[in-house]
Design a protein around this motif. Structure first.
Motif, PDB file in Angstrom:
ATOM      1  N   TRP A 161      -5.214   6.777 -15.683  1.00  0.00           N
ATOM      2  CA  TRP A 161      -4.663   5.855 -14.697  1.00  0.00           C
ATOM      3  C   TRP A 161      -5.751   5.363 -13.754  1.00  0.00           C
ATOM      4  CZ3 TRP A 161       0.538   4.647 -15.083  1.00  0.00           C
ATOM      5  CH2 TRP A 161       1.271   5.465 -15.941  1.00  0.00           C
ATOM      6  N   TYR A 162      -5.553   4.136 -13.267  1.00  0.00           N
ATOM      7  CA  TYR A 162      -6.445   3.521 -12.289  1.00  0.00           C
ATOM      8  C   TYR A 162      -5.663   3.320 -11.004  1.00  0.00           C
ATOM      9  CZ  TYR A 162      -9.538   0.010 -10.140  1.00  0.00           C
ATOM     10  OH  TYR A 162     -10.376  -0.683  -9.290  1.00  0.00           O
ATOM     11  N   LEU A 163      -6.166   3.863  -9.904  1.00  0.00           N
ATOM     12  CA  LEU A 163      -5.510   3.755  -8.601  1.00  0.00           C
ATOM     13  C   LEU A 163      -6.376   2.863  -7.709  1.00  0.00           C
ATOM     14  CD1 LEU A 163      -3.035   4.963  -7.049  1.00  0.00           C
ATOM     15  CD2 LEU A 163      -4.640   6.628  -6.098  1.00  0.00           C
ATOM     16  N   PRO A 164      -5.959   1.597  -7.457  1.00  0.00           N
ATOM     17  CA  PRO A 164      -6.801   0.681  -6.682  1.00  0.00           C
ATOM     18  C   PRO A 164      -6.762   0.994  -5.196  1.00  0.00           C
ATOM     19  CG  PRO A 164      -4.714  -0.371  -7.209  1.00  0.00           C
ATOM     20  CD  PRO A 164      -4.694   0.973  -7.893  1.00  0.00           C
ATOM     21  N   GLY A 171       2.284   4.643   3.184  1.00  0.00           N
ATOM     22  CA  GLY A 171       2.651   3.269   3.487  1.00  0.00           C
ATOM     23  C   GLY A 171       2.392   2.930   4.938  1.00  0.00           C
ATOM     24  N   SER A 172       3.407   2.392   5.599  1.00  0.00           N
ATOM     25  CA  SER A 172       3.285   2.060   7.016  1.00  0.00           C
ATOM     26  C   SER A 172       3.950   3.106   7.900  1.00  0.00           C
ATOM     27  CB  SER A 172       3.906   0.679   7.279  1.00  0.00           C
ATOM     28  OG  SER A 172       5.278   0.671   6.892  1.00  0.00           O
ATOM     29  N   GLY A 173       4.184   4.301   7.365  1.00  0.00           N
ATOM     30  CA  GLY A 173       4.844   5.361   8.120  1.00  0.00           C
ATOM     31  C   GLY A 173       3.938   5.979   9.162  1.00  0.00           C
ATOM     32  N   PHE A 222      -4.454   2.517  -0.459  1.00  0.00           N
ATOM     33  CA  PHE A 222      -4.341   2.686  -1.899  1.00  0.00           C
ATOM     34  C   PHE A 222      -3.060   2.029  -2.400  1.00  0.00           C
ATOM     35  CE2 PHE A 222      -7.286   6.056  -0.904  1.00  0.00           C
ATOM     36  CZ  PHE A 222      -8.144   6.079  -1.999  1.00  0.00           C
ATOM     37  N   GLY A 223      -3.179   1.379  -3.569  1.00  0.00           N
ATOM     38  CA  GLY A 223      -2.014   0.792  -4.213  1.00  0.00           C
ATOM     39  C   GLY A 223      -1.467   1.691  -5.309  1.00  0.00           C
ATOM     40  N   GLY A 224      -0.477   1.179  -6.036  1.00  0.00           N
ATOM     41  CA  GLY A 224       0.166   1.957  -7.081  1.00  0.00           C
ATOM     42  C   GLY A 224      -0.705   2.125  -8.314  1.00  0.00           C
ATOM     43  N   GLY A 274       0.829  -1.196   0.000  1.00  0.00           N
ATOM     44  CA  GLY A 274       0.000   0.000   0.000  1.00  0.00           C
ATOM     45  C   GLY A 274       0.864   1.246   0.000  1.00  0.00           C
ATOM     46  N   LEU A 275       0.456   2.243  -0.797  1.00  0.00           N
ATOM     47  CA  LEU A 275       1.217   3.485  -0.874  1.00  0.00           C
ATOM     48  C   LEU A 275       0.683   4.559   0.053  1.00  0.00           C
ATOM     49  CD1 LEU A 275       1.777   3.831  -4.735  1.00  0.00           C
ATOM     50  CD2 LEU A 275       3.212   2.689  -3.023  1.00  0.00           C
ATOM     51  N   LEU A 276      -0.631   4.524   0.301  1.00  0.00           N
ATOM     52  CA  LEU A 276      -1.263   5.558   1.118  1.00  0.00           C
ATOM     53  C   LEU A 276      -2.353   4.920   1.951  1.00  0.00           C
ATOM     54  CD1 LEU A 276      -1.413   8.630   1.715  1.00  0.00           C
ATOM     55  CD2 LEU A 276      -3.139   8.797  -0.088  1.00  0.00           C
ATOM     56  N   ASP A 277      -2.392   5.279   3.230  1.00  0.00           N
ATOM     57  CA  ASP A 277      -3.346   4.729   4.189  1.00  0.00           C
ATOM     58  C   ASP A 277      -4.138   5.881   4.775  1.00  0.00           C
ATOM     59  OD1 ASP A 277      -4.245   3.816   6.949  1.00  0.00           O
ATOM     60  OD2 ASP A 277      -3.343   1.956   6.248  1.00  0.00           O
TER      61      ASP A 277
END
Length: 249
Positions: free
Chosen positions: A190-193, A72-74, A240-242, A19-22
């Motif tokens: 673009w598609y952001l899952p 991410g997990s930050g 969110f993923g890439g 995951g890129l964004l939480d």
């Protein structure tokens, strides 16, 4: 039944990769209106067609609170990672069958978040003066846009959450269970899952609606009448993923 390749699943497919964004989404009011697909199609990015239910497209006005944003997990981002938001959204499907949200606009309190989202993926966030409050089962949201224009568009929404829960409703799934977003960026689409737990949904009663956001997004007159669907969720945590390229003919 939904007019699409398959019904929308209330359960998210798992992300492929980290995951890129939480974020946590809280106290969401989902107000939706039916719209003719021919009015929606010009507002979607290349490679994305209107997704329909019962032969119509839908536009959503969704005020809520976004909290605990992190990369991410930050660590949770202080101040900039929590704010009120109101988005105007449409629904699209690409040639591969991926269904997602297309945001016409997203009002947010934090200018830094607005600038970052616009720069990174061209997601149309706007900076607004906002507030979101609760008193018992009543929720109130207010917004006035600051930048970019048109300045001053926004409104006020007041709802009362009802006790009946929503389960097994295919229209509710179609409008809320969206596992990605489409956006135009760098000359492509673009598609952001994204993934999260199944929405906990309840019905709501709309007590007051003042809105100019949907009209500013290109759909004049839609919110002059009562919504065709009104739902509430206490919220979910989402990842969110890439981004993935959308094929365009």
């Amino acid at each position: 039944m939904p007019a699409g390749p398959v019904p929308v699943s209330p359960d998210a497919p798992p992300l492929r990769g980290p995951g890129l964004l939480d974020q946590v989404w809280r106290d969401l009011s989902f107000l939706h209106w039916r719209v003719d697909p021919t009015r929606v199609a010009p507002l979607l990015p290349p490679g994305v067609a209107p997704d329909t239910y019962d032969g119509t497209s839908w536009v959503g006005l969704i005020p809520f609170r976004l909290t605990d944003a992190r990369f991410g997990s930050g660590p949770v981002l202080p101040y900039v990672g929590s704010f009120a938001e109101t988005n105007v959204r449409l629904y699209g499907v690409d040639a591969t069958g991926r269904r997602g949200v297309v945001f016409a606009s997203l009002e947010a309190q934090r200018l830094a978040f607005v600038l970052g989202a616009r720069a990174a993926l061209n997601i149309p966030y706007t900076w607004a003066r906002m507030r979101a409050g609760q008193e018992g089962d009543r929720y109130t949201y207010a917004s006035r846009r600051r930048w970019p224009g048109p300045r001053g568009v926004g409104g006020r929404v007041e709802v009362e959450v009802l006790p009946d829960e929503v389960h097994g409703d295919p229209l509710a799934d179609f409008l809320t269970a969206r596992w990605g977003l489409f956006t135009r960026h760098l000359g492509g689409t673009w598609y952001l899952p994204n993934e999260h737990a199944r929405w906990p949904l309840r019905r709501l009663r709309l007590l007051h609606l003042e809105d100019t956001l949907v009209a500013a997004a290109g759909l004049r007159g839609v919110t002059d009448r009562a919504p065709d669907s009104a739902l509430f969720s206490a919220g979910v945590r989402t990842r969110f993923g890439g981004p993935q390229r959308v094929p365009v003919d």
